[in-house]
Design an enzyme around this catalytic site. Structure first.
Site, PDB file in Angstrom:
ATOM      1  N   ASP A 268      -0.834  -9.595   9.854  1.00  0.00           N
ATOM      2  CA  ASP A 268       0.119  -9.739   8.741  1.00  0.00           C
ATOM      3  C   ASP A 268       1.532  -9.864   9.305  1.00  0.00           C
ATOM      4  OD1 ASP A 268       0.815 -10.046   6.114  1.00  0.00           O
ATOM      5  OD2 ASP A 268       0.820  -7.899   5.638  1.00  0.00           O
TER       6      ASP A 268
ATOM      7  N   PHE B 111       0.797  -1.226   0.000  1.00  0.00           N
ATOM      8  CA  PHE B 111       0.000   0.000   0.000  1.00  0.00           C
ATOM      9  C   PHE B 111       0.829   1.275   0.000  1.00  0.00           C
ATOM     10  CE2 PHE B 111      -2.227  -3.182   2.713  1.00  0.00           C
ATOM     11  CZ  PHE B 111      -3.193  -3.548   1.786  1.00  0.00           C
TER      12      PHE B 111
END
Ligand code: ADE
Length: 542
Positions: free
Chosen positions: A355, A229
């Site tokens: 994550d 991102f």
């Protein structure tokens, strides 16, 4: 003549035979029935199951067509039996007899008789002495259903109870494996502290969205990381208002999200904005900025020149001591994230990272870890919306996904499930750390867990390895020659269990690490041999 005599004989025989048959039939028709015959008699029979009428009078029924009849009646407390002979061709109490071609007297209830009224008829001698009350069809259906359902229900209860007991057993087993060692004492210097990479002054910016029109005086330097991102840059945060040429600055990291990744920036900013997240093993956050002019969103954090753990392990072989520093700090960071208590004991919102992987862990100069990249993190509190939960099924990096996440079968109703999935990923990272430790013997080139798979394996190929083949990274026997590493390997195996409930907690592993440190210190005291430093391949710092 002979023929005439022969036919006369046969005609006579036939005639005689038919006369005999008629007589037999007539005598058969004349057989009269023997029935119990007490008319009305009080009884204690309650109208259920089978009853004996307790009538000591047996009568020969006057008419050979008659059958035996018993009537049971209840009016208030008065219960009676009627025992009679009756011709079924005629009505009795306004009813025609049914079922009289029966050797048993089976009671049937008749409604509208002014009292509870049961009647039965049968055509064997004294067959009306013993009567059987059959239930109405509704009760029969209920009885059949009950009889067939009860074993099923019992079986279901047994299965559910055994399953529940098994779960509790597995949980207890997992907890008991977590032998209570000396509790981690966060208050002694390990607690929230200002990150050494940034000064007190800059840390005052922490946890604020910099709404100021005056943005922080930051000068971007090289890019040090690129994720899904955002990009991370090393940067200079200018200090004070000095206009001298050699202006003082602090090195910081700036994570830059493009306009389209606003959601990810917002999530990470919101997670970081919780002051209770601050911990020495969580990346130190300074501030967030909306750089509208550049159509960018920034997160400004401490900068760690040693980079992420994956890069570090790729370029360094580590000692047992380094392993201990990296492993124990990682588990403490995850434990803090998952905890619902701050080190001071106040309530805090537990957070799932979702994550965890070696590239989302930074290595600090003292060789301890700090967790970073909270773009997918989830606050495990009541504020979780149905939408947030619904979108929580499968997030993260396929290589590090727990089996239940790969299958999208995570139990969204239990916040512990998210922590259990993090623990699985943490176990893979611990495995990566050990794989680069000189204490295991021959150290191979760095390989990520499931290194046989291609660079970015997809969920389907991970499912094949982790679910279908029940595969986990290999732990060779040689790794367990070292007592400390043996403990870490055993913990890893408990943390990547297929059953999420059976996994240990991060707090438990952190405690185990502190126990081995204690053992190490003991052995150091008794060990007079000088330690030969392990060879370390050092690469240039960024
Ligand atoms: N890569 C990602 N974040 C970083 C940071 N804060 N410091 C150094 N390298 C990084």
């Amino acid at each position: 003549m002979e023929l005439l005599r022969f036919s006369a004989f046969w005609c006579g025989t036939i005639l005689f035979g038919s006369i005999l048959l008629e007589e037999a039939e007539a005598s058969m028709m004349d057989i009269k029935r023997l029935c119990k015959f007490c008319d009305v008699k009080a009884t204690s029979c309650i109208g259920k199951g089978s009853c004996k009428v307790e009538c000591d009078r047996t009568a020969i029924c006057p008419d050979h067509n008659e059958v035996c009849v018993t009537i049971w009646r209840q009016k208030d407390d008065n219960i009676t039996f009627d025992t009679v002979c009756h011709n079924p061709a005629e009505q009795l109490y306004g009813l025609f007899l049914e079922d009289y071609n029966n050797s048993k007297c089976e009671m049937k209830e008749k409604k509208g008789m002014g009292s509870r009224f049961f009647i039965c008829s049968c055509d064997d001698d004294e067959c009306n002495e013993n009567v059987i009350f059959s239930q109405d069809i509704y009760s029969q259906v209920v009885a059949v259903i009950l009889v067939s359902l009860v074993p099923l229900l019992v079986l279901t209860v047994v299965i559910i109870t055994s399953f529940y007991c098994y779960r509790v057993y597995r949980q207890r087993q997992a907890q008991s494996k977590c032998k209570k060692g000396p509790l981690l004492d966060y208050s002694e210097g390990r607690a929230i502290m200002i990150n050494e990479e940034v000064s007190e002054s800059s840390s005052t910016h922490a946890n604020n969205l910099n709404h100021n029109n005056e943005l922080l005086p930051i000068e971007l330097d090289v890019m040090v990381g690129k994720g899904r991102f955002a990009e991370v840059h090393k940067a200079k945060l200018k200090q004070g208002s000095s206009v001298s040429e050699e202006q003082a600055f602090e090195t910081v990291a700036v994570k830059i999200f493009p306009d389209e990744e606003y959601a990810s920036w917002k999530n990470e900013k919101d997670i970081f904005s919780d002051a209770d997240l601050r911990h020495e093993n969580v990346l130190h956050f300074l501030t967030a900025e909306e750089r509208k002019g550049q159509r960018q969103y920034w997160l400004i954090t401490a900068y760690h020149p040693l980079g992420n753990l994956q890069e570090y392990l790729s370029h360094h072989i580590i000692t047992w001591h380094d392993l201990w520093l990296l492993g124990s700090s990682l588990t403490r960071g995850v434990a803090h994230l998952h905890s619902d208590r701050t080190p001071c004991g106040r309530y805090k919102v537990p957070i799932a990272h979702r994550d965890i992987k070696s590239s989302n862990i930074l290595v600090k100069k003292d060789l301890t870890c700090c967790l970073c990249d909270f773009g997918l993190a989830l606050r495990l509190d009541n504020s979780l919306s149905v939408d947030e939960l619904a979108n929580s099924g499968q997030v993260g990096t396929a290589r590090y996904m727990a089996p239940e996440v790969l299958e999208s079968r995570i139990n969204l109703e239990n916040i512990e499930s998210f922590k259990q999935a993090d623990v699985y990923s943490m176990a893979l990272v611990l495995w990566e750390i050990i794989s680069r430790c000189s204490a295991i013997g021959e150290v191979k080139e760095y390989e990520p867990p499931f290194g046989n798979l291609r660079e970015h394996p997809c969920v389907e190929s991970m499912k094949d390895s982790v679910l279908r083949d029940k595969g986990r990274p290999e732990i060779p026997n040689s790794w367990t020659n070292h007592t400390g590493i043996q403990m870490v390997c055993a913990s890893i195996e408990d943390c990547w269990d297929h059953d999420p409930e059976a996994r240990l907690t991060a707090q438990c592993i952190a405690e185990r690490f502190s126990e081995v440190e204690y053992l190490d210190k003991l052995s150091d005291c008794s060990d007079s041999e000088e330690k030969i430093p392990e060879e370390i391949i050092v690469v240039d710092e960024k």
